[in-house]
Motif scaffolding. Structure first.
Motif, PDB file in Angstrom:
ATOM      1  N   LEU A  56      36.895  67.758  -6.829  1.00  0.00           N
ATOM      2  CA  LEU A  56      38.261  67.640  -6.307  1.00  0.00           C
ATOM      3  C   LEU A  56      39.262  68.122  -7.352  1.00  0.00           C
ATOM      4  CD1 LEU A  56      40.042  66.661  -3.967  1.00  0.00           C
ATOM      5  CD2 LEU A  56      39.982  64.378  -4.996  1.00  0.00           C
ATOM      6  N   TRP A  57      39.077  67.663  -8.576  1.00  0.00           N
ATOM      7  CA  TRP A  57      39.963  68.090  -9.666  1.00  0.00           C
ATOM      8  C   TRP A  57      39.869  69.597  -9.888  1.00  0.00           C
ATOM      9  CZ3 TRP A  57      38.412  70.273 -14.360  1.00  0.00           C
ATOM     10  CH2 TRP A  57      39.460  70.523 -15.251  1.00  0.00           C
ATOM     11  N   ALA A  58      38.646  70.126  -9.994  1.00  0.00           N
ATOM     12  CA  ALA A  58      38.449  71.558 -10.258  1.00  0.00           C
ATOM     13  C   ALA A  58      39.029  72.407  -9.138  1.00  0.00           C
ATOM     14  CB  ALA A  58      36.960  71.852 -10.441  1.00  0.00           C
ATOM     15  N   THR A  59      38.850  71.969  -7.902  1.00  0.00           N
ATOM     16  CA  THR A  59      39.391  72.715  -6.761  1.00  0.00           C
ATOM     17  C   THR A  59      40.916  72.721  -6.799  1.00  0.00           C
ATOM     18  OG1 THR A  59      37.429  72.187  -5.449  1.00  0.00           O
ATOM     19  CG2 THR A  59      39.391  72.888  -4.241  1.00  0.00           C
ATOM     20  N   GLN A  66      47.763  79.264  -5.250  1.00  0.00           N
ATOM     21  CA  GLN A  66      47.039  80.309  -4.528  1.00  0.00           C
ATOM     22  C   GLN A  66      47.239  80.140  -3.026  1.00  0.00           C
ATOM     23  OE1 GLN A  66      45.296  82.704  -6.282  1.00  0.00           O
ATOM     24  NE2 GLN A  66      46.086  81.650  -8.090  1.00  0.00           N
ATOM     25  N   GLU A  67      47.189  81.256  -2.323  1.00  0.00           N
ATOM     26  CA  GLU A  67      47.281  81.199  -0.867  1.00  0.00           C
ATOM     27  C   GLU A  67      45.974  80.700  -0.254  1.00  0.00           C
ATOM     28  OE1 GLU A  67      48.462  84.421   2.240  1.00  0.00           O
ATOM     29  OE2 GLU A  67      49.838  84.542   0.513  1.00  0.00           O
ATOM     30  N   ASP A  68      44.846  81.116  -0.854  1.00  0.00           N
ATOM     31  CA  ASP A  68      43.528  80.741  -0.350  1.00  0.00           C
ATOM     32  C   ASP A  68      43.172  79.354  -0.884  1.00  0.00           C
ATOM     33  OD1 ASP A  68      40.938  80.564   0.572  1.00  0.00           O
ATOM     34  OD2 ASP A  68      40.196  82.331  -0.509  1.00  0.00           O
ATOM     35  N   HIS A  69      43.130  78.372   0.006  1.00  0.00           N
ATOM     36  CA  HIS A  69      42.834  76.996  -0.413  1.00  0.00           C
ATOM     37  C   HIS A  69      41.341  76.750  -0.609  1.00  0.00           C
ATOM     38  CE1 HIS A  69      41.742  76.418   3.803  1.00  0.00           C
ATOM     39  NE2 HIS A  69      41.143  75.299   3.424  1.00  0.00           N
ATOM     40  N   ASP A  70      40.492  77.678  -0.169  1.00  0.00           N
ATOM     41  CA  ASP A  70      39.045  77.487  -0.266  1.00  0.00           C
ATOM     42  C   ASP A  70      38.350  78.807  -0.603  1.00  0.00           C
ATOM     43  OD1 ASP A  70      36.488  76.475  -0.167  1.00  0.00           O
ATOM     44  OD2 ASP A  70      36.515  76.003   1.969  1.00  0.00           O
ATOM     45  N   PRO A  71      38.575  79.329  -1.816  1.00  0.00           N
ATOM     46  CA  PRO A  71      37.932  80.590  -2.183  1.00  0.00           C
ATOM     47  C   PRO A  71      36.409  80.441  -2.221  1.00  0.00           C
ATOM     48  CG  PRO A  71      39.132  79.672  -4.067  1.00  0.00           C
ATOM     49  CD  PRO A  71      39.417  78.798  -2.881  1.00  0.00           C
ATOM     50  N   SER A  72      35.708  81.505  -1.866  1.00  0.00           N
ATOM     51  CA  SER A  72      34.254  81.432  -1.708  1.00  0.00           C
ATOM     52  C   SER A  72      33.523  81.096  -2.996  1.00  0.00           C
ATOM     53  CB  SER A  72      33.716  82.742  -1.129  1.00  0.00           C
ATOM     54  OG  SER A  72      33.981  83.821  -2.009  1.00  0.00           O
ATOM     55  N   GLU A  73      34.125  81.372  -4.145  1.00  0.00           N
ATOM     56  CA  GLU A  73      33.427  81.078  -5.401  1.00  0.00           C
ATOM     57  C   GLU A  73      33.387  79.584  -5.730  1.00  0.00           C
ATOM     58  OE1 GLU A  73      37.646  82.257  -6.749  1.00  0.00           O
ATOM     59  OE2 GLU A  73      36.207  82.973  -5.265  1.00  0.00           O
ATOM     60  N   ILE A  74      34.211  78.786  -5.068  1.00  0.00           N
ATOM     61  CA  ILE A  74      34.149  77.340  -5.269  1.00  0.00           C
ATOM     62  C   ILE A  74      32.978  76.810  -4.448  1.00  0.00           C
ATOM     63  CG2 ILE A  74      35.283  75.114  -4.914  1.00  0.00           C
ATOM     64  CD1 ILE A  74      37.953  76.488  -5.448  1.00  0.00           C
ATOM     65  N   VAL A  75      31.936  76.353  -5.153  1.00  0.00           N
ATOM     66  CA  VAL A  75      30.735  75.858  -4.474  1.00  0.00           C
ATOM     67  C   VAL A  75      30.368  74.430  -4.895  1.00  0.00           C
ATOM     68  CG1 VAL A  75      29.788  78.158  -4.001  1.00  0.00           C
ATOM     69  CG2 VAL A  75      29.176  76.975  -6.138  1.00  0.00           C
ATOM     70  N   VAL A  76      31.200  73.803  -5.693  1.00  0.00           N
ATOM     71  CA  VAL A  76      30.920  72.416  -6.087  1.00  0.00           C
ATOM     72  C   VAL A  76      30.923  71.508  -4.859  1.00  0.00           C
ATOM     73  CG1 VAL A  76      33.325  71.794  -6.630  1.00  0.00           C
ATOM     74  CG2 VAL A  76      31.429  70.622  -7.806  1.00  0.00           C
ATOM     75  N   ASP A  77      31.686  71.878  -3.842  1.00  0.00           N
ATOM     76  CA  ASP A  77      31.708  71.107  -2.599  1.00  0.00           C
ATOM     77  C   ASP A  77      30.351  71.167  -1.902  1.00  0.00           C
ATOM     78  OD1 ASP A  77      32.456  73.864  -2.312  1.00  0.00           O
ATOM     79  OD2 ASP A  77      33.309  73.497  -0.341  1.00  0.00           O
ATOM     80  N   GLU A  78      29.697  72.314  -1.962  1.00  0.00           N
ATOM     81  CA  GLU A  78      28.351  72.426  -1.381  1.00  0.00           C
ATOM     82  C   GLU A  78      27.361  71.542  -2.138  1.00  0.00           C
ATOM     83  OE1 GLU A  78      30.149  75.679   0.794  1.00  0.00           O
ATOM     84  OE2 GLU A  78      30.284  75.191  -1.313  1.00  0.00           O
ATOM     85  N   VAL A  79      27.510  71.449  -3.444  1.00  0.00           N
ATOM     86  CA  VAL A  79      26.615  70.593  -4.228  1.00  0.00           C
ATOM     87  C   VAL A  79      26.787  69.140  -3.805  1.00  0.00           C
ATOM     88  CG1 VAL A  79      26.068  69.739  -6.542  1.00  0.00           C
ATOM     89  CG2 VAL A  79      26.436  72.190  -6.170  1.00  0.00           C
ATOM     90  N   ALA A 128      38.363  68.462   8.664  1.00  0.00           N
ATOM     91  CA  ALA A 128      38.557  68.369   7.215  1.00  0.00           C
ATOM     92  C   ALA A 128      38.824  69.745   6.623  1.00  0.00           C
ATOM     93  CB  ALA A 128      37.343  67.724   6.553  1.00  0.00           C
ATOM     94  N   ASP A 129      38.100  70.749   7.081  1.00  0.00           N
ATOM     95  CA  ASP A 129      38.275  72.108   6.575  1.00  0.00           C
ATOM     96  C   ASP A 129      39.689  72.622   6.839  1.00  0.00           C
ATOM     97  OD1 ASP A 129      37.087  74.589   5.445  1.00  0.00           O
ATOM     98  OD2 ASP A 129      37.564  75.375   7.443  1.00  0.00           O
ATOM     99  N   ARG A 130      40.274  72.239   7.969  1.00  0.00           N
ATOM    100  CA  ARG A 130      41.619  72.710   8.337  1.00  0.00           C
ATOM    101  C   ARG A 130      42.742  71.991   7.589  1.00  0.00           C
ATOM    102  NH1 ARG A 130      38.856  72.689  13.181  1.00  0.00           N
ATOM    103  NH2 ARG A 130      39.736  70.695  13.829  1.00  0.00           N
ATOM    104  N   LYS A 131      42.409  70.978   6.792  1.00  0.00           N
ATOM    105  CA  LYS A 131      43.443  70.266   6.041  1.00  0.00           C
ATOM    106  C   LYS A 131      44.189  71.214   5.097  1.00  0.00           C
ATOM    107  CE  LYS A 131      42.747  66.119   4.348  1.00  0.00           C
ATOM    108  NZ  LYS A 131      43.958  65.459   4.780  1.00  0.00           N
ATOM    109  N   GLY A 132      43.514  72.220   4.605  1.00  0.00           N
ATOM    110  CA  GLY A 132      44.172  73.230   3.787  1.00  0.00           C
ATOM    111  C   GLY A 132      44.484  72.785   2.366  1.00  0.00           C
ATOM    112  N   ASP A 133      43.766  71.799   1.866  1.00  0.00           N
ATOM    113  CA  ASP A 133      43.986  71.364   0.489  1.00  0.00           C
ATOM    114  C   ASP A 133      42.641  71.070  -0.177  1.00  0.00           C
ATOM    115  OD1 ASP A 133      43.204  68.946   1.641  1.00  0.00           O
ATOM    116  OD2 ASP A 133      45.132  67.951   1.331  1.00  0.00           O
ATOM    117  N   ALA A 134      42.696  70.697  -1.450  1.00  0.00           N
ATOM    118  CA  ALA A 134      41.467  70.443  -2.208  1.00  0.00           C
ATOM    119  C   ALA A 134      40.630  69.326  -1.585  1.00  0.00           C
ATOM    120  CB  ALA A 134      41.801  70.122  -3.666  1.00  0.00           C
ATOM    121  N   MET A 135      41.296  68.296  -1.078  1.00  0.00           N
ATOM    122  CA  MET A 135      40.555  67.202  -0.438  1.00  0.00           C
ATOM    123  C   MET A 135      39.799  67.720   0.781  1.00  0.00           C
ATOM    124  SD  MET A 135      39.512  64.107  -0.448  1.00  0.00           S
ATOM    125  CE  MET A 135      40.535  63.063  -1.455  1.00  0.00           C
TER     126      MET A 135
END
Length: 165
Positions: A56-59, A66-79, A128-135
């Motif tokens: 959450l902090w890293a995201t 940034q305009e993109d709230h969920d860039p593809s290189e962020i994968v800690v959420d998948e972990v 949750a994905d549509r929230k548009g934020d790190a959470m």
């Protein structure tokens, strides 16, 4: 590379192509095994909480301004989500003294179901994905992980005859 980027990309795994989310999920598998072997289900739960909070902090840091709230290189959420999906095999393995690798069908089902729910984003996963934020970035994978864990338990029940099918 900053600490936030190391965490968010899981030490660069998020830069692998194609399908960085799948690579992130795959990276979680050996981590689950190590955590389970070292401390069983309780350590996996604790690690999941740590990964979620750090992610959450890293995201937040990586997407600030940034305009993109969920860039593809962020994968800690998948972990984090993949960890939760595999709670369904870690707990019974730990509680009943079963070698976790003996539950290999659960590993396969947990991985495939998590990817299915993460990609298709049904119901609350999409919300949750549509929230548009790190959470939202973290939470959609947590919910997908819960769905996958439930799916693993249902499939195990069917496979072992618990459901009488």
């Amino acid at each position: 590379m900053s600490i936030a980027r190391l965490i968010g990309t899981v030490c660069g795994v998020g830069y692998l192509r194609p399908a960085p989310g799948t690579w992130g999920s795959l990276a979680a598998l050996p981590l689950v095994w190590v955590l389970h072997v070292l401390g069983g289900f309780p350590l996996l739960v604790l690690a999941t909480l740590v990964v979620f909070i750090a992610g959450l902090w890293a995201t937040k840091v990586m997407t600030a301004g940034q305009e993109d709230h969920d860039p593809s290189e962020i994968v800690v959420d998948e972990v984090a989500g993949q960890f939760i999906a595999l709670w369904a095999i870690s707990y019974p393995s730990w509680a009943h003294g079963i070698e976790i690798t003996a539950l290999w069908p659960g590993w396969v089902a947990g991985f495939l179901l998590f990817r299915l729910f993460d990609i298709t984003k049904p119901g609350p996963v999409g919300w949750a994905d549509r929230k548009g934020d790190a959470m939202g970035v973290m939470l959609d994978d947590v919910i997908a992980g819960v769905f996958a864990a439930i799916g693993v338990m249902v499939l195990a029940g069917i496979a072992h005859g618990v459901l009488g099918l």
